[in-house]
Write an enzyme that holds these catalytic residues in place. Structure first.
Site, PDB file in Angstrom:
ATOM      1  N   LYS A 255      -9.418   1.852  -9.489  1.00 54.07           N
ATOM      2  CA  LYS A 255      -9.854   1.981  -8.094  1.00 54.07           C
ATOM      3  C   LYS A 255     -10.933   3.048  -7.993  1.00 54.07           C
ATOM      4  CE  LYS A 255      -7.487   2.006  -3.595  1.00 54.07           C
ATOM      5  NZ  LYS A 255      -6.198   2.333  -2.944  1.00 54.07           N
TER       6      LYS A 255
ATOM      7  N   GLU B 102      -6.365   5.016  -8.886  1.00 53.52           N
ATOM      8  CA  GLU B 102      -7.659   5.555  -8.460  1.00 53.52           C
ATOM      9  C   GLU B 102      -8.179   6.651  -9.374  1.00 53.52           C
ATOM     10  OE1 GLU B 102      -9.794   6.597  -4.216  1.00 53.52           O
ATOM     11  OE2 GLU B 102      -7.856   5.613  -4.358  1.00 53.52           O
TER      12      GLU B 102
ATOM     13  N   ASP C 266       0.866  -1.176   0.000  1.00 54.84           N
ATOM     14  CA  ASP C 266       0.000   0.000   0.000  1.00 54.84           C
ATOM     15  C   ASP C 266       0.903   1.227   0.000  1.00 54.84           C
ATOM     16  OD1 ASP C 266      -2.227   1.583   0.121  1.00 54.84           O
ATOM     17  OD2 ASP C 266      -2.606   1.276   2.249  1.00 54.84           O
TER      18      ASP C 266
ATOM     19  N   THR D 276     -12.964   0.673  -3.397  1.00 57.95           N
ATOM     20  CA  THR D 276     -12.314   1.077  -2.155  1.00 57.95           C
ATOM     21  C   THR D 276     -13.280   1.854  -1.264  1.00 57.95           C
ATOM     22  OG1 THR D 276     -10.322   2.136  -1.284  1.00 57.95           O
ATOM     23  CG2 THR D 276     -11.422   3.233  -3.128  1.00 57.95           C
TER      24      THR D 276
ATOM     25  N   PHE E 186     -12.007  -1.620   4.614  1.00 58.30           N
ATOM     26  CA  PHE E 186     -11.028  -0.974   5.494  1.00 58.30           C
ATOM     27  C   PHE E 186     -11.122  -1.525   6.914  1.00 58.30           C
ATOM     28  CE2 PHE E 186      -9.691   3.222   3.330  1.00 58.30           C
ATOM     29  CZ  PHE E 186      -9.616   2.593   2.103  1.00 58.30           C
TER      30      PHE E 186
END
Length: 324
Positions: A133, A97, A18, A157, A179
C-alpha cells in the site's frame, strides 16, 4: 428471513475489512483486509496484542542499531506480524502500507516494500497474498510501476481525483483505493453544507467517475472504494470491484435488510485511447484541485503522525529493554 444488505452487496462486490482488529475480521470473514498506520497503532494499544508486540520487539537485532532504529524495525515487524495473523483468518490478501514518510521518495518506497515482503517471506507468506500500500503521490505511483513490473502487487491509497487515477492506470497498478468519506468531509467544510443527498455526495460521485472511466477504457486496475462515513455511501457503490469497510459499518450492513440494487455496472469499452498523463500534467492537475492536494498531503501527515505515536508507545513500553 430477509437477506442482509451485506450479503446482497457481496453478489457484485468483494467486501474487504478496513481493520486490524482480529476479532472483527474473524467475525465478518471478509475475503481481503486492509491496514494503515492508524489501524496498526490502534491495534497495538489493545491488551490482547501485547504478546504480538513483545515478540516483534524480541526479533529486532540490536547489534549496531540506535534506539530509534530498533523501534522502527520493531514497527515493521509488528506490522507484518499483524498481517500474518489477519491472513490466518481470511482467504485473500492483506494490504500493508509503506512508511508514509517515504511517500515522496520512489527509491526508498521500493526498498521498503521489498523489506516488508522479505519479512512476510520469513513467516512463510508468499507475495501473492500481499498488496503493498502506497500513497498516490507521483513518486509513489512510479515506485508502484517498478514494483508491478517485478510482479509485486500494489494498492495505491489516498487517491482523490482523476489525475491520480489515470497515473495509476498508466503504471498498471493492481488496485487503487479512492476515498469517499474524506472527500465528503472536505466539501461539507469548504461549502458550509451539513448534508448532501446520496445522489449528490461528492465522494460517491468521484469513485463512480473513476470506476466508469476505467471500465469504459478497458483499464485492468481494480477500484476499491474506501473511507466510508455511512451505510448509504457503501450501498451507493454496490457493484464496485471492491469496497473496504470498517467493522462498525459491516455490523450495520448485517442488520440492514433493505433491497440493494447494483449501482455500478461497467460500460462498453471505448474505442478512444486514453492518453498517458506525464509528471507535469499530474502535478498541475493536482495543484488545481485543492480538495485532492490538501487531502493527499493531510493523509500522508496523518499516517506519519500515527507511526510516530506507535514509535512513542513502543519506546515507553520497552524503555528498560532499550536502555539495557
Amino acid at each position: 428471513m430477509s437477506t442482509s444488505a451485506l450479503d446482497q452487496l457481496k453478489q457484485w462486490t468483494t467486501v474487504v475489512a478496513d481493520s486490524s482488529d482480529l476479532d472483527a475480521i474473524a467475525k465478518f470473514r471478509p475475503l481481503d483486509a486492509t491496514t494503515n498506520p492508524s489501524l496498526i497503532t490502534a491495534a497495538a494499544k489493545q491488551i490482547e496484542n501485547r504478546a504480538l508486540i513483545e515478540s516483534a520487539f524480541a526479533e529486532v537485532d540490536a547489534t549496531g542499531l540506535s534506539t530509534d532504529a530498533r523501534i522502527e524495525a520493531a514497527i515493521d515487524i509488528l506490522t507484518v506480524k499483524l498481517g500474518v495473523e489477519i491472513l490466518k483468518l481470511i482467504d485473500g490478501r492483506v494490504s500493508t502500507e509503506v512508511d508514509a514518510s517515504l511517500s515522496y521518495d520512489t527509491a526508498a518506497t521500493v526498498k521498503k516494500a521489498k523489506e516488508l515482503l522479505a519479512l512476510y517471506a520469513r513467516y512463510g507468506i508468499s507475495s501473492d497474498r500481499i498488496l503493498i500500500k502506497i500513497a498516490s503521490t507521483w513518486e509513489g505511483i512510479q515506485a508502484a510501476r517498478i514494483l508491478e513490473s517485478e510482479g509485486i502487487h500494489c494498492n495505491l491509497t489516498l487517491l482523490f481525483n482523476m489525475a491520480q487515477a489515470q497515473a495509476c492506470a498508466d503504471a498498471e497498478v493492481t488496485l487503487i483505493s479512492p476515498f469517499v468519506g474524506r472527500i465528503l468531509d472536505w466539501y461539507k467544510k469548504a461549502e458550509g453544507v451539513e448534508h448532501y443527498p446520496i445522489e449528490k455526495d461528492p465522494g460517491v460521485l468521484s469513485v463512480k467517475a473513476i470506476y466508469q472511466h476505467y471500465k469504459a477504457h478497458g483499464i485492468q486496475t481494480q477500484v476499491m472504494g474506501a473511507s466510508f462515513r455511512s451505510i448509504d455511501q457503501v450501498l451507493a457503490l454496490a457493484g464496485c470491484d471492491l469496497l473496504t469497510i470498517a467493522p462498525q459499518l459491516l455490523e450495520g450492513l448485517t442488520q440492514d435488510t433493505r433491497k440493494v440494487e447494483r449501482a455500478l455496472v461497467g460500460s462498453t469499452e471505448s474505442t478512444q485511447a486514453v492518453e498517458a498523463i506525464d509528471e507535469a500534467t499530474f502535478r498541475e492537475r493536482l495543484e488545481l484541485d485543492p480538495m485532492a492536494s490538501q487531502l493527499l498531503q493531510g493523509g500522508i501527515e496523518g499516517f506519519i503522525q500515527a507511526r510516530e505515536q506507535l514509535h512513542t508507545l513502543l519506546a515507553t513500553t520497552f524503555a528498560d529493554a532499550l536502555s539495557a
